[in-house]
Motif scaffolding. Structure first.
Motif, PDB file in Angstrom:
ATOM      1  N   SER A  69       0.828  -1.208   0.000  1.00  0.00           N
ATOM      2  CA  SER A  69       0.000   0.000   0.000  1.00  0.00           C
ATOM      3  C   SER A  69       0.861   1.257   0.000  1.00  0.00           C
ATOM      4  O   SER A  69       0.496   2.260  -0.607  1.00  0.00           O
ATOM      5  N   ASP A  78      -6.118  -1.987  -4.922  1.00  0.00           N
ATOM      6  CA  ASP A  78      -5.555  -2.485  -3.671  1.00  0.00           C
ATOM      7  C   ASP A  78      -6.584  -3.379  -2.979  1.00  0.00           C
ATOM      8  O   ASP A  78      -7.561  -2.897  -2.408  1.00  0.00           O
ATOM      9  N   GLU A  79      -6.392  -4.675  -3.063  1.00  0.00           N
ATOM     10  CA  GLU A  79      -7.281  -5.677  -2.457  1.00  0.00           C
ATOM     11  C   GLU A  79      -8.755  -5.463  -2.786  1.00  0.00           C
ATOM     12  O   GLU A  79      -9.581  -5.286  -1.891  1.00  0.00           O
TER      13      GLU A  79
HETATM   14 MG   LIG Z   1      -2.080  -2.713   2.267  1.00  0.00          MG
END
Ligand SMILES: [Mg+2]
Ligand SMILES: Nc1ncnc2c1ncn2[C@@H]1O[C@H](COP(=O)(O)OP(=O)(O)OP(=O)(O)O)[C@@H](O)[C@H]1O
Length: 513
Positions: free
Chosen positions: A58, A185-186
């Motif tokens: 991240s 991101d995810e």
């Molecule tokens: Mg992360």
């Protein structure tokens, strides 16, 4: 057709570079969380980015997005243009687009309003918004991705994959510059498998539009399905970048955690007939917004799973049973009825909840990791002279070690932990209460494979003490490996209760649709 085959037919050569960063480092205070990282994303590929919680994924993405400044010396390129790292306007202008894990949508607004929030360019010359044009544009951008749902209902009533679709459509909104790379991101942390397939179709459409994708996930089966190449980070450094054909799950696990997964501690196979015949938790005629007439028993030492798509009531169940949201029907813990909307009484009777959106609901950002872990019960640390800090610190340290929370520092501010490590701290907070009934809502959402194994092991150990566990999860593999029985929710009702003994994840997925 594989995404690779699509990219070969695309406009750009699949070996052209869409995005590259070299020599990227980032220091927060005294800790260097990225150390000379390189990432190269080719045009029209899906590039996986994986690594343990806290490995720096991240942070790398936030630097690309211009949210963090990198240490000096890094070089970024988008296509043939130099990217000014740490400059969000420039990132946008060069064509970088982001879908962050929380999606950043306003749940009370509908899809149209959520899309319109960012579409200032559709103002007419006089400066007013033309709603007719906004609506047409919204329908078109969702339609292009293959979505066809009512854009006037509040986003909170849509399925998780539809919400993800809105976030993608919004990110790809071409206002100002052509999108070149979509960074996610995810995106599937909370998506049931059936909805992940839907997302993958959308991503393939995005690819065909000439946009490369960076895909962050802890679910390696998905990474192996959708990604052309994968970059692995460990402790803020590159470990490998490999094409998909050279990868499989064990290799990915090995690359990310640098060792094989620990074997679960040995458990005696429980014989259900020897389990306590008085259920630790009894739920009768439970009803809420979607949940409708649900009966459920959990014995001591038993793990009962709950599967279901978004909208099945799966995401409502934990709050209803714990008493956070108003309910009809009865919840009986250890033989005593607990009134609705009294989570305090649920806790006093020995029930504990790990909520799904725990970072929003439970994370105390300004406090230390220690405080976040111990706050649920400070009784053991009280003395005549106040808190016995050292005892408290030691216990927090034990949990940090047990769940492998990074950094291993009890005094680190909670906000500075990576998403997955924050999750682990909140799990520790609940597990240390030694509850009689443990309600787990998506307990391993966003945590890496190593931590997931550790958490599963701890839950199994809890059952040996007699704790009854309600495990609500979008992850079929998790349900089958952990639960004794699984209830399948469809439209708010239990459509069936199944033993997990001979079940496979795909059988369970079939039952939920
Ligand atoms: Mg992360
Ligand atoms: N603002 C900050 N101050 C101090 N340290 C930070 C800050 N932001 C992140 N870190 C640290 O940087 C490291 C990398 O965090 P990052 O969020 O990039 O990890 P991640 O790979 O995305 O993990 P996850 O899979 O859990 O999301 C972690 O050790 C984290 O504690």
């Amino acid at each position: 057709m594989t995404p690779g085959a699509i990219s070969a037919a695309g406009l750009t050569s699949s070996t052209d570079s869409a995005l590259s960063v070299t020599g990227l480092s980032k220091t927060f205070g005294f800790s260097r969380v990225l150390q000379g990282v390189n990432l190269e994303v080719r045009a029209a590929e899906v590039h996986g980015l994986v690594g343990q919680n806290g490995s720096g994924k991240s942070t790398l993405i936030k630097i690309l997005a211009g949210y963090h400044q990198p240490d000096p010396g890094a070089v970024g390129m988008v296509g043939l243009r130099t990217l000014k790292l740490g400059d969000s306007r420039h990132a946008f202008a060069t064509g970088l687009r982001f879908v962050h894990q929380d999606l950043g949508l306003a749940p009370a607004l509908n899809a149209l309003d959520n899309l319109a929030l960012t579409s200032g360019y559709r103002r007419s010359r006089s400066g007013t918004i033309s709603w007719r044009r906004v609506r047409a544009a919204a329908e078109e951008s969702l339609g292009r991705l293959g979505y066809d749902f009512d854009i006037s209902v509040p986003v909170s009533r849509l399925s998780a994959s539809e919400r993800t679709g809105i976030a993608i459509a919004r990110a790809l909104d071409s206002a100002g510059s052509r999108p070149r790379v979509l960074v996610m991101d995810e995106p599937t942390a909370a998506l049931p498998v059936a909805e992940v397939d839907r997302l993958f179709q959308v991503l393939r459409t995005v690819l065909m539009g000439g946009v490369a994708i960076v895909y962050v996930s802890h679910r390696f089966s998905e990474v192996l399905e959708i990604c052309d190449r994968v970059t692995v980070l460990r402790d803020g450094r590159n470990v490998a970048t490999r094409p998909r054909p050279s990868l499989d799950q064990p290799t990915l696990i090995d690359l990310t955690i640098g060792r094989a997964l620990p074997l679960p501690s040995e458990l005696v196979d429980r014989d259900p007939t020897t389990m306590d015949p008085v259920p630790a938790l009894k739920v009768r005629s439970l009803a809420g917004r979607v949940i409708d007439n649900v009966d459920l028993d959990i014995c001591q030492g038993e793990i009962v799973g709950v599967a279901g798509l978004t909208g099945s009531g799966r995401d409502e169940l934990a709050d209803l049973i714990f008493g956070v949201s108003p309910r009809r029907g009865q919840v009986i813990v250890g033989g005593e009825v607990v009134p609705s909307q009294r989570p305090d009484l649920s806790m006093r009777r020995g029930m504990a909840l790990v909520p799904a959106e725990r970072l929003l609901k439970a994370g105390l950002g300004r406090m230390t990791v220690r405080e976040n872990i111990t706050i649920g019960n400070l009784r053991g640390f009280l003395s005549r002279f106040g808190l016995k800090r050292e005892v408290e610190r030691q216990e927090a340290q034990q949990w940090i070690d047990r769940l492998d929370i990074v950094p291993k520092d009890t005094e680190a501010p909670f906000v500075t932990l990576s998403g997955g490590n924050q999750q682990k701290a909140i799990l520790a907070r609940v597990l240390r209460l030694s509850p009689r009934i443990l309600v787990l809502d998506e307990p391993t959402q966003g945590v890496d494979v190593g931590a997931r194994a550790a958490i599963h092991d701890i839950v199994r150990q809890e059952t040996r003490r007699g704790t009854g566990v309600l495990l609500i999860s979008a992850d079929s593999e998790e349900l089958i490996s952990l639960a004794d029985r699984v209830a399948v929710l469809v439209h708010g009702r239990i459509a069936g209760m199944y033993s997990t003994r001979d079940m496979t994840p795909s059988m369970l997925t079939e039952l939920t649709v």
